[in-house]
Enzyme design. Sequence first.
Site, short mmCIF file in Angstrom:
data_model
loop_
_atom_site.label_atom_id
_atom_site.label_comp_id
_atom_site.label_asym_id
_atom_site.label_seq_id
_atom_site.Cartn_x
_atom_site.Cartn_y
_atom_site.Cartn_z
N HIS A 13 0.64 -1.26 0.03
CA HIS A 13 -0.04 -0.18 -0.11
C HIS A 13 0.97 1.10 0.23
O HIS A 13 0.24 2.28 0.36
CB HIS A 13 -1.03 0.00 1.07
CG HIS A 13 -1.59 -1.38 1.52
ND1 HIS A 13 -1.02 -2.11 2.24
CD2 HIS A 13 -2.75 -1.85 0.82
CE1 HIS A 13 -1.80 -3.29 2.14
NE2 HIS A 13 -2.76 -3.17 1.21
S1 FES Z 1 1.84 -0.65 3.41
FE1 FES Z 1 0.21 -2.06 3.81
S2 FES Z 1 1.36 -3.80 4.24
FE2 FES Z 1 2.97 -2.22 4.01
#
Ligand code: FES
Length: 160
Positions: free
Chosen positions: A118
């Site tokens: 993410h």
């Molecule tokens: S940014 Fe979501 S698990 Fe690393």
Amino acid sequence: PSERARSLGAAVEVDIAGLPPGSMLTVEWRGKPVWIVRRTPEMLQSLQGLEAQLADPASAKDQQPDYARNTHRSIQPEVFVAIGICTHLGCSPTAVAPGAPQSGLGAGWPGGFFCPCHGSTFDNAGRVYRNKPAPTNLEVPPHRFLSATRLLIGEDSASA
Ligand code: FES
């Protein structure tokens, strides 16, 4: 240690004599990947001046033993030890060198770690950047030096 002791989380001894500057070694402790990075002077320099961009630059949150509550988040500035698991949802971030245009992190990227799941970013001390999904810095496990080139992961003088 026996298999049973291992599964319960026995400390892991690591020889870092052969770890060249700029390289990372991963060992397993309690079923988790633990990174050992031998940072270069450039990597240490990259930690300076990032405060305004980081969520917890002074490591106020309890994500490390007291001896790692400093700018470099380690006992010795050169040797960084951290659990290689993103504090968002547990993906494995990867090390990304400075610049690294292919990473999409921009030409000004000073080097650090990127979580592809993410998009959380961390500096070379595992400090998370602001406004990213990961809420905290990467965790530094208890550890200590047994000698100049041998580390014990999972145990420190306080818990030994
Ligand atoms: S940014 Fe979501 S698990 Fe690393």
